[in-house]
Design a protein around this motif. Structure first.
Motif, PDB file in Angstrom:
ATOM      1  N   PHE A  67       1.195 -45.452 -50.308  1.00 41.89           N
ATOM      2  CA  PHE A  67       0.148 -44.775 -49.543  1.00 41.89           C
ATOM      3  C   PHE A  67      -0.076 -43.381 -50.100  1.00 41.89           C
ATOM      4  CE2 PHE A  67       4.001 -43.221 -47.480  1.00 41.89           C
ATOM      5  CZ  PHE A  67       3.721 -41.890 -47.232  1.00 41.89           C
ATOM      6  N   GLU A  68      -1.252 -42.835 -49.801  1.00 40.83           N
ATOM      7  CA  GLU A  68      -1.559 -41.444 -50.096  1.00 40.83           C
ATOM      8  C   GLU A  68      -2.502 -40.922 -49.027  1.00 40.83           C
ATOM      9  OE1 GLU A  68      -3.234 -38.501 -53.621  1.00 40.83           O
ATOM     10  OE2 GLU A  68      -2.219 -40.395 -54.113  1.00 40.83           O
ATOM     11  N   LEU A  69      -2.342 -39.652 -48.681  1.00 39.67           N
ATOM     12  CA  LEU A  69      -3.124 -39.020 -47.627  1.00 39.67           C
ATOM     13  C   LEU A  69      -4.243 -38.187 -48.242  1.00 39.67           C
ATOM     14  CD1 LEU A  69      -3.219 -38.606 -44.516  1.00 39.67           C
ATOM     15  CD2 LEU A  69      -1.796 -36.573 -44.854  1.00 39.67           C
ATOM     16  N   PHE A  70      -5.468 -38.366 -47.737  1.00 38.35           N
ATOM     17  CA  PHE A  70      -6.636 -37.615 -48.206  1.00 38.35           C
ATOM     18  C   PHE A  70      -7.240 -36.843 -47.040  1.00 38.35           C
ATOM     19  CE2 PHE A  70      -6.115 -40.953 -51.253  1.00 38.35           C
ATOM     20  CZ  PHE A  70      -6.516 -40.402 -52.458  1.00 38.35           C
ATOM     21  N   ARG A  71      -7.788 -35.668 -47.350  1.00 43.23           N
ATOM     22  CA  ARG A  71      -8.449 -34.842 -46.338  1.00 43.23           C
ATOM     23  C   ARG A  71      -9.895 -34.603 -46.733  1.00 43.23           C
ATOM     24  NH1 ARG A  71      -3.099 -33.263 -46.229  1.00 43.23           N
ATOM     25  NH2 ARG A  71      -2.225 -32.930 -44.141  1.00 43.23           N
ATOM     26  N   MET A  72     -10.790 -34.759 -45.763  1.00 47.06           N
ATOM     27  CA  MET A  72     -12.200 -34.460 -45.953  1.00 47.06           C
ATOM     28  C   MET A  72     -12.684 -33.727 -44.713  1.00 47.06           C
ATOM     29  SD  MET A  72     -13.712 -37.876 -47.811  1.00 47.06           S
ATOM     30  CE  MET A  72     -15.209 -37.011 -48.269  1.00 47.06           C
ATOM     31  N   ALA A  73     -12.994 -32.435 -44.878  1.00 45.55           N
ATOM     32  CA  ALA A  73     -13.358 -31.593 -43.735  1.00 45.55           C
ATOM     33  C   ALA A  73     -12.230 -31.656 -42.705  1.00 45.55           C
ATOM     34  CB  ALA A  73     -14.698 -32.010 -43.164  1.00 45.55           C
ATOM     35  N   THR A  74     -12.530 -32.061 -41.466  1.00 53.06           N
ATOM     36  CA  THR A  74     -11.491 -32.113 -40.433  1.00 53.06           C
ATOM     37  C   THR A  74     -10.801 -33.467 -40.357  1.00 53.06           C
ATOM     38  OG1 THR A  74     -13.174 -32.728 -38.803  1.00 53.06           O
ATOM     39  CG2 THR A  74     -12.653 -30.383 -39.022  1.00 53.06           C
ATOM     40  N   GLU A  75     -11.195 -34.404 -41.217  1.00 49.29           N
ATOM     41  CA  GLU A  75     -10.652 -35.761 -41.151  1.00 49.29           C
ATOM     42  C   GLU A  75      -9.507 -35.957 -42.140  1.00 49.29           C
ATOM     43  OE1 GLU A  75     -11.684 -37.292 -38.701  1.00 49.29           O
ATOM     44  OE2 GLU A  75     -13.574 -36.280 -38.307  1.00 49.29           O
ATOM     45  N   GLN A  76      -8.557 -36.800 -41.736  1.00 44.17           N
ATOM     46  CA  GLN A  76      -7.468 -37.204 -42.614  1.00 44.17           C
ATOM     47  C   GLN A  76      -7.464 -38.728 -42.717  1.00 44.17           C
ATOM     48  OE1 GLN A  76      -3.582 -35.532 -41.884  1.00 44.17           O
ATOM     49  NE2 GLN A  76      -4.450 -33.759 -40.844  1.00 44.17           N
ATOM     50  N   VAL A  77      -7.376 -39.222 -43.946  1.00 44.21           N
ATOM     51  CA  VAL A  77      -7.447 -40.658 -44.201  1.00 44.21           C
ATOM     52  C   VAL A  77      -6.203 -41.083 -44.967  1.00 44.21           C
ATOM     53  CG1 VAL A  77      -8.759 -42.508 -45.302  1.00 44.21           C
ATOM     54  CG2 VAL A  77      -9.962 -40.557 -44.294  1.00 44.21           C
ATOM     55  N   ILE A  78      -5.536 -42.110 -44.456  1.00 46.10           N
ATOM     56  CA  ILE A  78      -4.375 -42.679 -45.145  1.00 46.10           C
ATOM     57  C   ILE A  78      -4.864 -43.867 -45.961  1.00 46.10           C
ATOM     58  CG2 ILE A  78      -1.997 -43.482 -44.917  1.00 46.10           C
ATOM     59  CD1 ILE A  78      -2.195 -42.676 -41.911  1.00 46.10           C
ATOM     60  N   LEU A  79      -4.747 -43.766 -47.277  1.00 45.84           N
ATOM     61  CA  LEU A  79      -5.073 -44.898 -48.151  1.00 45.84           C
ATOM     62  C   LEU A  79      -3.788 -45.680 -48.382  1.00 45.84           C
ATOM     63  CD1 LEU A  79      -7.438 -46.115 -49.858  1.00 45.84           C
ATOM     64  CD2 LEU A  79      -6.424 -44.909 -51.806  1.00 45.84           C
ATOM     65  N   THR A  80      -3.788 -46.967 -48.057  1.00 52.89           N
ATOM     66  CA  THR A  80      -2.570 -47.771 -48.147  1.00 52.89           C
ATOM     67  C   THR A  80      -2.837 -49.067 -48.900  1.00 52.89           C
ATOM     68  OG1 THR A  80      -2.866 -49.136 -46.152  1.00 52.89           O
ATOM     69  CG2 THR A  80      -1.948 -46.935 -45.842  1.00 52.89           C
ATOM     70  N   ARG A  81      -1.756 -49.639 -49.406  1.00 53.46           N
ATOM     71  CA  ARG A  81      -1.786 -50.995 -49.936  1.00 53.46           C
ATOM     72  C   ARG A  81      -0.734 -51.787 -49.158  1.00 53.46           C
ATOM     73  NH1 ARG A  81      -3.913 -53.099 -54.573  1.00 53.46           N
ATOM     74  NH2 ARG A  81      -4.117 -51.049 -55.571  1.00 53.46           N
ATOM     75  N   ASP A  82      -1.170 -52.802 -48.423  1.00 51.26           N
ATOM     76  CA  ASP A  82      -0.223 -53.530 -47.573  1.00 51.26           C
ATOM     77  C   ASP A  82       0.609 -54.506 -48.391  1.00 51.26           C
ATOM     78  OD1 ASP A  82      -1.664 -55.908 -47.947  1.00 51.26           O
ATOM     79  OD2 ASP A  82      -2.762 -55.722 -46.060  1.00 51.26           O
TER      80      ASP A  82
END
Length: 409
Positions: A67-82
């Motif tokens: 996984f890796e965590l990304f930030r865009m403005a006030t949002e945080q998105v976890i990109l994962t591979r299950d």
């Protein structure tokens, strides 16, 4: 975030629409578009939450549970591979009280445990455990919110929209461009983030035009013919296209740069020549890495792709570049650069990292300085935008596109 000296009136919507309507064709944006908090919020709603964004190459999460965590403005998105290899994009917001469930920048984990009350989520977003909740509590109703995800030519795109813009034309053109350069099998060689004290639009507008390349980027201008007007490099471009065709690569002539009115994403690809004898984007014009994709030789050209307002791609025969523009506030943003190489290439054996990254590191550092100079000037109450030059045709098109997007509900 800096305080701004403009106070938005109560009828902010009507006020912004009047500013849009008052824009003169062929003239740059007025200062309010770079400094007004209400316009920035509309940018987030109608550009960032409506369009697709490239957040990187899927090789950054190569293994199950990465996984890796990304930030865009006030949002945080976890990109994962299950565990099945499927890529997910999850909002980093616990469905109980809203705490961040992912507290590491990257790693490998089968689950994310909220540090507040220990609700536990799988890396596919499903709620796996919620301690001490009543018997009638339905875990299946409280998984992490998922964003729409598309993977094309190895690139990962996300959309915050409930009903995202159609991606079919984008995927087709990406396969015809980046796909021919072997990006699906590429790997990330390096990433660099540049914080910029300027509104995100000033950064993007700088990127999409090369009118400034001659005076501001002497290193880039020694090798890239784009620093000249198109009529002066017509012969170079024609020779490049002959070489490209001989290599069996045809990126087509589609211009799909469009507003979201018809429910489709905007994308535009174009090619331009390097100067004679130049093979790649490097300090001396010589190759910096092994050839990629269908290339068996250097064609002396560059393929550039503009996508969705915030994502820009640069394809050389031996390496690639992803340019991401991320807002962090009304007066601040980030530019992230991602260098791609052949997936089988190894640093130290097949390429030298310093040589690979030199040109665009130098160019982007110069861009950061230029953009921040502009931001300080545009902040003046006396700033009046001037006419867009002929060599800024892509900026003119971008401004028109942007104004239509924020005018649409």
């Amino acid at each position: 975030m800096r305080a701004v000296d403009h106070i938005t009136p109560p009828d902010a919507g009507d006020y912004i629409d009047r500013l849009v309507a008052a824009q003169v064709p062929g003239i740059g944006l007025s200062r309010e578009f770079y400094h007004d908090p209400a316009i920035y919020e509309r940018d987030l709603d109608r550009v960032f939450r409506r369009h697709w964004h490239c957040i990187g190459h899927e090789s950054i999460i190569p293994n199950p549970n990465d996984f890796e965590l990304f930030r865009m403005a006030t949002e945080q998105v976890i990109l994962t591979r299950d565990t099945d290899g499927v890529v997910h994009a999850l909002l980093n917001i616990c469905r109980h009280r809203g705490a961040e469930v992912c507290t590491e920048a990257k790693g490998n984990a089968k689950a994310f445990v909220c540090p507040y009350h220990a609700w536990t989520y799988g890396n596919d977003g499903r709620l796996k455990a919620a301690r001490l909740m009543p018997k009638d509590f339905r875990r299946e109703d409280h998984g992490l919110r998922k964003l729409h995800v598309r993977v094309a030519a190895g690139l990962v795109f996300i959309s915050f929209a409930d009903d995202p813009l159609d991606f079919a034309e984008v995927e087709r053109l990406l396969q015809a461009t980046c796909g021919q350069y072997g990006w699906a099998d590429a790997r990330v060689a390096h990433r660099q983030t540049y914080p910029v004290d300027a509104n995100w639009k000033l950064a993007v507008e700088n990127y999409v035009e090369c009118y400034h390349c001659g005076p501001a980027h002497p290193e880039y201008s020694q090798t890239h013919a784009l620093e000249q007007p198109l009529d002066r490099i017509a012969a170079l471009n024609a020779a490049m296209e002959q070489r490209t065709t001989a290599l069996g690569i045809d990126v087509g002539q589609d211009d799909l740069w469009q507003t979201s009115q018809a429910g489709r994403e905007a994308i535009h690809a174009f090619r331009y020549a390097l100067y004679d004898g130049v093979q790649s984007g490097s300090e001396d014009g010589r190759p910096v890495a092994p050839l990629m994709g269908r290339f068996t030789d250097f064609d002396g050209g560059v393929t550039s792709v503009h996508l969705g307002g915030t994502s820009f791609l640069v394809c050389y025969a031996d390496h690639g570049m992803i340019y991401r523009f991320v807002p962090t506030g009304v007066d601040s943003c980030e530019m992230e650069l991602i260098w791609l190489v052949n997936g089988s290439a190894a640093e130290g054996r097949d390429y030298d990292l310093a040589r690979l990254t030199w040109l665009w590191s130098v160019t982007t550092a110069e861009d950061k300085t230029i953009i921040e100079h502009t931001a300080r000037g545009v902040r003046s109450k006396y700033f009046v935008p001037g006419p867009i030059a002929p060599m800024e045709q892509n900026e003119l098109r971008y401004i028109g596109w942007y104004l239509e997007e924020i005018a649409r509900p």
